[in-house]
Write a protein that holds these residues in place. Structure first.
Motif, PDB file in Angstrom:
ATOM      1  N   LEU A  93       0.824  -1.282   0.295  1.00  0.00           N
ATOM      2  CA  LEU A  93      -0.036   0.170   0.125  1.00  0.00           C
ATOM      3  C   LEU A  93       0.914   1.224  -0.095  1.00  0.00           C
ATOM      4  O   LEU A  93       0.572   2.303  -0.710  1.00  0.00           O
ATOM      5  CB  LEU A  93      -0.879  -0.100   1.450  1.00  0.00           C
ATOM      6  CG  LEU A  93      -2.233   0.957   1.245  1.00  0.00           C
ATOM      7  CD1 LEU A  93      -3.189   0.495   0.421  1.00  0.00           C
ATOM      8  CD2 LEU A  93      -2.748   0.783   2.576  1.00  0.00           C
ATOM      9  N   LEU A  94       1.827   1.192   0.898  1.00  0.00           N
ATOM     10  CA  LEU A  94       2.577   2.160   1.034  1.00  0.00           C
ATOM     11  C   LEU A  94       3.497   2.721  -0.420  1.00  0.00           C
ATOM     12  O   LEU A  94       3.443   3.862  -0.755  1.00  0.00           O
ATOM     13  CB  LEU A  94       3.981   1.966   1.986  1.00  0.00           C
ATOM     14  CG  LEU A  94       4.960   2.860   2.134  1.00  0.00           C
ATOM     15  CD1 LEU A  94       4.433   4.394   2.805  1.00  0.00           C
ATOM     16  CD2 LEU A  94       5.916   2.517   3.392  1.00  0.00           C
ATOM     17  N   VAL A  95       4.160   1.698  -1.045  1.00  0.00           N
ATOM     18  CA  VAL A  95       4.763   1.787  -2.352  1.00  0.00           C
ATOM     19  C   VAL A  95       3.644   2.562  -3.376  1.00  0.00           C
ATOM     20  O   VAL A  95       3.873   3.390  -3.953  1.00  0.00           O
ATOM     21  CB  VAL A  95       5.197   0.528  -3.039  1.00  0.00           C
ATOM     22  CG1 VAL A  95       5.442   0.459  -4.366  1.00  0.00           C
ATOM     23  CG2 VAL A  95       6.195  -0.008  -2.081  1.00  0.00           C
ATOM     24  N   PHE A  97       1.007   4.386  -2.492  1.00  0.00           N
ATOM     25  CA  PHE A  97       0.850   5.989  -2.125  1.00  0.00           C
ATOM     26  C   PHE A  97       2.203   6.815  -2.512  1.00  0.00           C
ATOM     27  O   PHE A  97       2.092   7.858  -2.624  1.00  0.00           O
ATOM     28  CB  PHE A  97       0.698   5.888  -0.749  1.00  0.00           C
ATOM     29  CG  PHE A  97      -0.663   5.844  -0.469  1.00  0.00           C
ATOM     30  CD1 PHE A  97      -1.724   6.890  -0.664  1.00  0.00           C
ATOM     31  CD2 PHE A  97      -1.137   4.701   0.299  1.00  0.00           C
ATOM     32  CE1 PHE A  97      -2.870   6.834  -0.215  1.00  0.00           C
ATOM     33  CE2 PHE A  97      -2.440   4.708   0.778  1.00  0.00           C
ATOM     34  CZ  PHE A  97      -3.549   5.763   0.216  1.00  0.00           C
ATOM     35  N   ILE A  98       3.334   6.050  -2.468  1.00  0.00           N
ATOM     36  CA  ILE A  98       4.507   6.817  -2.565  1.00  0.00           C
ATOM     37  C   ILE A  98       4.563   7.119  -4.335  1.00  0.00           C
ATOM     38  O   ILE A  98       5.033   8.343  -4.662  1.00  0.00           O
ATOM     39  CB  ILE A  98       5.755   6.046  -2.387  1.00  0.00           C
ATOM     40  CG1 ILE A  98       5.711   6.003  -0.760  1.00  0.00           C
ATOM     41  CG2 ILE A  98       7.142   6.842  -2.676  1.00  0.00           C
ATOM     42  CD1 ILE A  98       7.002   5.225  -0.319  1.00  0.00           C
ATOM     43  N   ILE A  99       4.256   6.304  -4.964  1.00  0.00           N
ATOM     44  CA  ILE A  99       4.258   6.676  -6.411  1.00  0.00           C
ATOM     45  C   ILE A  99       3.125   7.619  -6.837  1.00  0.00           C
ATOM     46  O   ILE A  99       3.606   8.281  -7.967  1.00  0.00           O
ATOM     47  CB  ILE A  99       3.729   5.103  -7.153  1.00  0.00           C
ATOM     48  CG1 ILE A  99       4.767   4.303  -7.194  1.00  0.00           C
ATOM     49  CG2 ILE A  99       3.256   5.448  -8.409  1.00  0.00           C
ATOM     50  CD1 ILE A  99       5.980   4.369  -8.275  1.00  0.00           C
ATOM     51  N   PRO A 101       2.395  10.941  -5.579  1.00  0.00           N
ATOM     52  CA  PRO A 101       2.945  12.163  -5.966  1.00  0.00           C
ATOM     53  C   PRO A 101       3.961  12.415  -6.869  1.00  0.00           C
ATOM     54  O   PRO A 101       4.196  13.290  -7.687  1.00  0.00           O
ATOM     55  CB  PRO A 101       3.595  12.715  -4.261  1.00  0.00           C
ATOM     56  CG  PRO A 101       3.012  11.645  -3.443  1.00  0.00           C
ATOM     57  CD  PRO A 101       2.644  10.584  -4.196  1.00  0.00           C
ATOM     58  N   VAL A 102       5.104  11.629  -6.770  1.00  0.00           N
ATOM     59  CA  VAL A 102       5.956  11.641  -7.792  1.00  0.00           C
ATOM     60  C   VAL A 102       5.260  11.442  -9.412  1.00  0.00           C
ATOM     61  O   VAL A 102       5.850  12.091 -10.510  1.00  0.00           O
ATOM     62  CB  VAL A 102       7.289  10.835  -7.593  1.00  0.00           C
ATOM     63  CG1 VAL A 102       7.935  11.495  -6.483  1.00  0.00           C
ATOM     64  CG2 VAL A 102       6.779   9.376  -7.554  1.00  0.00           C
ATOM     65  N   PHE A 106       6.112  14.151 -12.121  1.00  0.00           N
ATOM     66  CA  PHE A 106       7.404  13.698 -12.964  1.00  0.00           C
ATOM     67  C   PHE A 106       6.774  13.443 -14.265  1.00  0.00           C
ATOM     68  O   PHE A 106       7.401  13.658 -15.284  1.00  0.00           O
ATOM     69  CB  PHE A 106       8.075  12.482 -12.307  1.00  0.00           C
ATOM     70  CG  PHE A 106       8.717  12.982 -11.051  1.00  0.00           C
ATOM     71  CD1 PHE A 106       8.885  14.193 -10.652  1.00  0.00           C
ATOM     72  CD2 PHE A 106       9.665  11.745 -10.574  1.00  0.00           C
ATOM     73  CE1 PHE A 106       9.501  14.352  -9.446  1.00  0.00           C
ATOM     74  CE2 PHE A 106      10.389  12.008  -9.410  1.00  0.00           C
ATOM     75  CZ  PHE A 106      10.369  13.457  -8.991  1.00  0.00           C
ATOM     76  N   TRP A 119       4.835   6.584 -16.526  1.00  0.00           N
ATOM     77  CA  TRP A 119       4.226   6.946 -15.161  1.00  0.00           C
ATOM     78  C   TRP A 119       2.541   6.925 -15.187  1.00  0.00           C
ATOM     79  O   TRP A 119       2.119   6.658 -14.161  1.00  0.00           O
ATOM     80  CB  TRP A 119       4.431   8.656 -15.363  1.00  0.00           C
ATOM     81  CG  TRP A 119       5.913   8.631 -14.788  1.00  0.00           C
ATOM     82  CD1 TRP A 119       6.778   9.234 -15.582  1.00  0.00           C
ATOM     83  CD2 TRP A 119       6.451   8.213 -13.615  1.00  0.00           C
ATOM     84  NE1 TRP A 119       7.961   9.336 -15.058  1.00  0.00           N
ATOM     85  CE2 TRP A 119       7.869   8.953 -13.820  1.00  0.00           C
ATOM     86  CE3 TRP A 119       5.944   8.046 -12.448  1.00  0.00           C
ATOM     87  CZ2 TRP A 119       8.788   8.519 -12.618  1.00  0.00           C
ATOM     88  CZ3 TRP A 119       7.091   7.620 -11.333  1.00  0.00           C
ATOM     89  CH2 TRP A 119       8.419   8.338 -11.732  1.00  0.00           C
TER      90      TRP A 119
END
Lengths: 376, 523
Positions: A93-95, A97-99, A101-102, A106, A119
């Protein structure tokens, strides 16, 4: 002013509000992201879709961050047990969520279609993963999770990541997926250029129909196929937060609350009404379609939360270790202070969030996207 | 039950790596946000297009960095629960509140307004947009405030007491938690460090444009802002860092002694060891160069108060462990019978030292059965890694003093309108990494220096970990290393690419001209 148990019920409700806030606000971002390449047939269309959510997704995601923080502050036992017990699922889940914003930022930084495609697929995957994992996790609550406490209240867990993929939990994951795909599509139908909006409305209708069928199926399954949990014996009023101080019986119905409090049925009715509203209003003028979808999301989460009440996280390994509203909260002092802070700040948050949405109101058109470059 | 030492070690490594990584982006966000607000305010006051372009160009770099900061910040919130579950249970009653308040008061504002910063240029009036930028900057610093209130409580756990019925710390005075003196000095020190970093970022990249003869007018104005903001920030970071050091010496004597490699108590006022090679085995510092009096003055602000050395502090720890065992014993009695008056009295008298008994859990299951040898081991374990702290601190302070000098010189040159001089510009350019070095070392001093405690004197780090398997933590740690490395490569690539492109390359500024042509000014 408020006694300890009243505060606990208020905080149970507030976590519900935050969870519903997260599902409604962040849910349509996930839905739109997941449908990015289904709804957006070319770069311009995808830019339109992204620009319907880019100015506000960041603030929406704070509902999730705040939800986590509030569970930490108000239900520290729940926070500790769920996050550490579901370790690998939380990492996935964390991964996801991290993806995000970038990914949003990006993606716009280079014109190369291959770069954008990478992306896009990251955003699509992250949307699908979050919707599924959250749903599967919620479904697992009804089945009980394999944990127990020792005398120091240190929790141990006896199960792995793949043990979470039980049939009912998977069904719950699909409910979450279809519900939020319908939600995202309703948003796109309201906010995106008409070319995309028509396609989105069609998808919203299909997804919300699938959602409705699965939701009913889950209700029937829960009533006839899954044993419920109930606290057996007395619960000390205003007792301290120690989950080992009670007894729990397994085998009752998860619908006991619905039987004793007929008012609970308002929640699934709300979910039904929302899903019907999506069928009727999506793709028409105004925001009826999206608003209906919000009702469906709220009704679904509320239905599940009420069925679980007073349980927060039942234990299949040692039912007495189950976390409930009466024994998993912070101290009375912390609940009271945090309530004060919440009462002051949530209205302020709603106020400026509302203002930002007003500033960004109106459809994002293909013409607009062709004329201007992305602002990120 | 004792957590697998591998799980503790791996979880610590993972936390340290992800926190240090997160901290590459946060201070820059803090600093750049204020610089954007300043630049935009000048634009609103003068309505000169160059200032708007400056805000927008530095805003692009801010955006790339902001995304990374947000992305890596989620990890921090997750990790307390995933890897430090017993910590979360044990102190969540106090520690969770500032995190939740941060979300409500700061991060919501930040997250909601950042979209408007980028997408709102044509939708709201310049004054409103400027206010959005100011509130964005304010929110980033407010966010730091609440996070540091939470962190300060780990360093100096005030306003809470242990409850044997719930087996955790519970809040007794929330105002003590908020007005924790450590929080105040940490907050100003940390945000000033962020402002310094933001200023250096703008100064260095602008210097590069000037060295290349590009974007001259743009770069000179940016440099002027950076020099003045940076001078104020770097003065504040050093002066208030000293304040931070003073509060450390008040409540974390061991950390202070380790930073100074002060093995034995020196007669007051203690000398400052400018250089030395601390030897952990023999507990001496070789080749030391000492400056008399300075340390005593800085650490105690007096001439007659001694700074306690490590040997004495270990002896103190032994006493506190013995005391803590009494509290631990009483706690076990109370768990069975909460009305036992005698146990209550014992716990009340010794509960400040119960954490010291928990230090024994690394060595034996039941602290009550500790031998003098166990107690000695536990007391020795209170010494943090002296050489690492000693050198991290010195390099950080040296960086801080250099920043003051560099920004003061830049400020002087800016006020004389002589921002040329290739030597100066090169120095400004090559100083770019230093704020990151200083910030990361500062984190190491504060957090690595807190070991072996998760909560100073209350909860040893080793007990705070979740009951996981080493395999699970290897999966996540491996995943983070791969995933974060990939993100770092992409982030670095984009940052360099956009800094190189510059305002001229992005069509925000004319190529090979000093000022905006008339047409562009009205665009």
């Amino acid at each position: 002013m408020f006694d300890y148990d009243t505060l606990r019920i208020i905080w149970w409700a507030l976590i519900g509000v935050l969870l519903i806030g997260f599902a409604i606000m962040d849910g349509f971002d996930f839905g739109v992201a997941a449908l990015l390449r289904v709804l957006g047939k070319d770069e311009h269309q995808r830019t339109v879709l992204l620009e319907t959510i880019e100015p506000t997704w960041e603030g929406n995601q704070v509902w999730f961050i705040l939800g986590g923080g509030a569970v930490f502050a108000a239900w520290p036992l729940l926070y500790a047990a769920s996050f550490s017990g579901l370790y690998v699922a939380m990492f996935v889940l964390l991964v996801a969520f991290i993806i995000r914003p970038v990914g949003f930022n990006f993606r716009e930084k280079m014109p190369d279609p291959r770069w954008k495609a990478v992306w896009d697929y990251c955003l699509i995957a992250s949307g699908v993963i979050v919707m599924l994992v959250c749903g599967v996790a919620f479904g697992n609550l009804f089945l009980g999770l394999p944990f127990r406490y020792d005398g120091d209240l240190r929790m141990s867990w006896e199960g792995g990541f793949f043990g979470l993929f039980r049939p009912f939990a998977l069904l719950s994951g699909l409910i979450s997926l279809s519900m939020l795909l319908a939600h995202g599509a309703s948003w796109a139908a309201m906010k995106a250029d008409h070319v995309i909006a028509e396609r989105a409305a069609k998808i919203a209708r299909i997804a919300s129909l699938v959602y409705l069928v699965l939701f009913v199926l889950a209700g029937v399954w829960l009533a006839y196929g899954i044993p419920g949990y109930a606290i057996s014996g007395p619960v000390a009023a205003g007792g301290l937060s120690n989950p080992l101080a009670k007894q729990v019986a397994v085998g009752a119905s998860w619908f006991t609350g619905y039987m004793t409090h007929p008012a609970f049925w308002a929640a699934p009715v709300l979910a039904f009404a929302g899903a019907l509203g999506v069928q009727l209003y999506v793709g028409r003028r105004g925001f009826g379609g999206f608003f209906s979808s919000c009702l469906a999301v709220a009704g679904t989460i509320l239905s599940a939360g009420l069925a679980l009440f007073p349980f927060l996280m039942p234990s299949s390994l040692d039912p007495a270790s189950s976390l409930t509203v009466w024994d998993a909260s912070s101290s009375r002092g912390t609940l009271l202070i945090m309530l004060g802070v919440t009462v002051v700040f949530i209205p302020i948050i709603l106020l400026y969030t509302g203002w930002v949405y007003r500033v960004m109101r109106g459809r994002v058109t293909l013409e607009h996207v062709r004329k201007s470059h992305n602002m990120y | 039950m004792i957590v697998d030492p591998d799980v503790v070690g791996l979880s610590r490594l993972q936390f340290a790596l992800t926190a240090l990584y997160h901290f590459l982006f946060v201070p820059l966000t803090l600093g750049l946000a204020f610089m954007l607000a300043i630049m935009e305010s000048v634009y609103v006051m003068t309505r000169r297009e160059v200032w708007k372009r400056m805000t927008q160009f530095w805003g692009v770099l801010f955006g790339i960095n902001f995304a990374m900061g947000v992305a890596t910040g989620v990890t921090m919130e997750f990790q307390f629960g995933t890897n430090w579950a017993y910590y979360s249970h044990y102190v969540g009653d106090i520690f969770g509140a500032p995190l939740a308040i941060e979300g409500m008061m700061a991060f919501f504002l930040e997250g909601t307004l950042v979209g408007l910063f980028f997408f709102g240029w044509d939708r709201i009036s310049p004054v409103k947009h400027m206010l959005v930028t100011w509130f964005l900057a304010l929110a980033t610093s407010l966010s730091a405030l609440w996070i540091l209130i939470a962190n300060a409580w780990m360093q100096n756990p005030v306003g809470a007491a242990f409850n044997p019925q719930t087996m955790r710390m519970e809040v007794t005075s929330f105002s003590e938690v908020i007005f924790n003196p450590v929080a105040q000095s940490k907050f100003v020190h940390t945000v000033s460090a962020g402002y310094t970093m933001g200023a250096m970022f703008v100064l260095s990249i602008s210097a590069w444009y000037l060295l290349r003869g590009r974007n001259i007018d743009f770069a000179k104005r940016s440099m002027t802002v950076a020099a003045s903001f940076g001078l104020a920030a770097s003065l504040s970071v050093v002066v208030l860092g000293d304040e931070s050091g003073y509060t450390v010496s008040e409540n974390q004597k061991m950390k202070m002694a380790a930073i100074e490699a002060m093995w034995e108590t020196e007669p007051a006022p203690a000398s400052f060891t400018l250089f030395g090679l601390p030897d952990v085995k023999t507990r001496e510092t070789h080749a030391a160069i000492r400056i008399p009096w300075v340390m005593g003055l800085m650490g105690t602000r007096s001439l007659d108060e001694p700074i306690i050395g490590i040997a004495n502090l270990v002896d103190d720890a032994k006493l506190r462990i013995a005391d803590g065992i009494k509290a631990y014993d009483a706690m076990l009695v109370l768990r069975e019978n909460k009305d036992d008056a005698q146990a209550r009295a014992i716990l009340a008298a010794h509960d400040k030292d119960m954490g010291y008994a928990l230090l024994l859990k690394r060595f034996i299951d039941d602290p009550r059965k500790a031998t003098p040898a166990d107690i000695q081991k536990a007391a020795d374990s209170t010494i943090p890694n002296v050489p690492v702290l000693f050198w991290s601190f010195r390099i950080m302070v040296a960086c801080g003093l250099y920043f003051i000098a560099l920004f003061a010189y830049a400020f002087w040159r800016a006020s004389k309108r002589r921002l040329d001089g290739r030597g100066f510009l090169r120095a400004a350019l090559w100083s770019l990494p230093l704020p990151w070095v200083a910030a990361e070392l500062g984190w190491i001093v504060a957090e690595y220096g807190r070991q072996p405690w998760a909560i100073e004197g209350v909860l040893p780090t080793a007990l705070g970990a979740s009951s996981l398997t080493a395999g699970q933590v290897w999966i996540s740690l491996g995943g983070f290393v791969l995933f974060y490395t990939a993100l770092a490569v992409i982030d670095g690539y984009l940052m360099v690419k956009f800094a190189r492109k510059g305002p001229d390359g992005l069509g925000m500024w004319p190529k090979q001209a000093d000022t905006l042509p008339v047409t562009a000014q009205t665009a």
